[in-house]
Design a protein around this motif. Structure first.
Motif, short mmCIF file in Angstrom:
data_model
loop_
_atom_site.label_atom_id
_atom_site.label_comp_id
_atom_site.label_asym_id
_atom_site.label_seq_id
_atom_site.Cartn_x
_atom_site.Cartn_y
_atom_site.Cartn_z
N ARG A 132 0.84 -1.20 0.00
CA ARG A 132 0.00 0.00 0.00
C ARG A 132 0.88 1.25 0.00
N MET A 133 0.24 2.37 -0.24
CA MET A 133 0.94 3.66 -0.22
C MET A 133 0.51 4.46 1.00
N PRO A 134 1.41 5.29 1.53
CA PRO A 134 0.98 6.23 2.58
C PRO A 134 0.05 7.27 1.98
N ASP A 135 -0.54 8.08 2.81
CA ASP A 135 -1.53 9.04 2.35
C ASP A 135 -0.93 10.26 1.65
N ALA A 136 0.38 10.41 1.71
CA ALA A 136 1.01 11.59 1.11
C ALA A 136 0.76 11.65 -0.39
#
Length: 423
Positions: free
Chosen positions: A398-402
């Motif tokens: 997954r990706m961070p929210d940035a």
């Protein structure tokens, strides 16, 4: 007033779609406005004046029409603001002349018989059978990179995978040392910033000139040993083509080597980054591929359409023609917005929807006609191998929210960084 602006259709809405920072982050709203404004638009903010095409049918025609030439580098370079002022002295002029000659000798900027001759010399190195034999090497290089990331909770996919892998693959094909990888990528960055700019600057030109000449010197130093003891690598194949008269002994071979090194990893790097980002921001698609890897081939085709790493290409009008009632005169520059063509609603249903099961329509991300990308098979192989490996190792990636950080290059769209988490 510019002659072509006088002749261009008055399309007020076109000026409402600037190529600004918002465009570099997400070009597709601008493309929609440009398509709605008209099929053939004159833009002063593109290479100091060029016709812009946005629709799939027109761009596919332009890529195949012999009246539009790929030989466009001379006027492109000479029209850059500040170039004349930077050419004080014979040495500076000679350096630019050499850059122009080498740059213009690359296969992508050749037409007709010259293009066919050079493409034939290079084709054996990209034959589908040969590309298939590279799969084991690509899997090995991919595993080497991913093995070093298993113990980490997160990493930058661009820096750790998308950037080094294509460089190592093209380096393997060319038979060049991995220790020089950092230099190759730095040189390629300078070329990408220049080639991918809608309004290149004199500083970008000088950086590209410096890097291309360094690339050429690097390969020139390799050639004596390869001539004495040829191998099966692509440089040796090109030397054999030169000896057979298929390549001219005036730097043509060096120009192909340098541009192969650049093109061999620049677009693949961006396809890897854009592709993984798109999949991770469409969790249903990611989950579908986790459950059925057989869908990856079709998914890559959709990734290319949805967010192409090559957003435009150019042509120079060689023979006057009329398109949609607009006269394009000899010498005019034409910019074909591939990224816009790939989202054309006349060609694709729901074009702004990412659908990995999509079958209808054909993207133009690898071009069309005589200049269709010779390395497309290699790029597809690399992306296929990496996506399968990542899905198997880290199915919950997954990706961070940035917000994502894009490279800011209009023509060669890609991410500068893509932080991901494996936990």
């Amino acid at each position: 007033m510019n002659r072509m602006r006088d002749l261009a259709p008055v399309v007020p809405d076109a000026d409402a779609a600037p190529f600004d920072a918002a465009f570099l982050h997400d070009p597709y709203p601008t493309y929609r406005r440009l398509r709605a404004a008209g099929p053939v638009l004159w833009r002063e903010d593109v290479f100091q004046g060029a016709w812009v095409l946005t629709r799939h049918a027109d761009i596919e025609l332009a890529l195949r029409d012999a009246r539009l030439s790929s030989q466009r580098t001379g006027g492109w370079i000479k029209r850059i603001p500040g170039v004349d002022a930077s050419l004080a002295g014979r040495r500076a002029q000679a350096g630019l002349d050499l850059f122009q000659r080498l740059f213009g000798s690359a296969m992508v900027f050749l037409d007709g018989a010259d293009h066919q001759r050079v493409r034939k010399a290079m084709a054996a190195g990209f034959h589908p059978t040969l590309i298939r034999t590279l799969r084991a090497d690509v899997e090995r290089l991919t595993d080497e990179l991913l093995d070093g990331l298993d113990a980490q909770a997160g990493f930058d996919f661009i820096a750790e995978v998308a950037r080094p892998l294509p460089s190592r693959v093209i380096g393997l094909m060319l038979g060049i040392a991995r220790k020089d990888e950092a230099r190759f990528m730095a040189w390629s960055d300078d070329l990408a910033a220049f080639i991918g700019a809608l309004q290149p600057t004199a500083d970008q030109l000088r950086a590209a000139q410096r890097s291309l000449l360094q690339m050429v010197r690097y390969f020139d130093a390799l050639l004596p040993a390869r001539r004495a003891s040829p191998g099966t690598d692509l440089v040796s194949r090109l030397l054999q083509a030169e000896a057979a008269g298929e390549l001219r002994a005036d730097g043509e071979l060096l120009a192909q080597c340098a541009m192969l090194l650049f093109a061999g990893h620049e677009t693949t790097r961006n396809l890897l980054g854009n592709g993984l980002y798109t999949l991770l921001t469409h969790p249903d698609a990611w989950a579908r591929l986790r459950a059925d890897e057989d869908g990856i081939t079709l998914a890559i085709r959709e990734l290319l359409r949805y967010d192409s790493p090559v957003q435009y290409t150019g042509r120079r009008v060689a023979t006057e023609l009329t398109l949609h009632g607009t006269t394009l005169r000899r010498g005019d520059l034409v910019i074909a917005l591939i990224g816009a063509a790939n989202r054309d609603p006349d060609r694709f249903a729901d074009p702004d929807t990412f659908d990995i099961t999509r079958r209808a329509g054909s993207h133009l991300s690898f071009g069309s006609g005589p200049h269709v990308c010779i390395g497309a098979g290699l790029s597809l192989l690399e992306v296929d191998v990496v996506l399968r490996a990542v899905l198997r190792r880290w199915p919950t990636l997954r990706m961070p929210d940035a917000a994502p950080r894009w490279n800011g290059i209009a023509g060669l769209r890609g991410l500068a960084a893509l932080p991901v988490s494996v936990s």
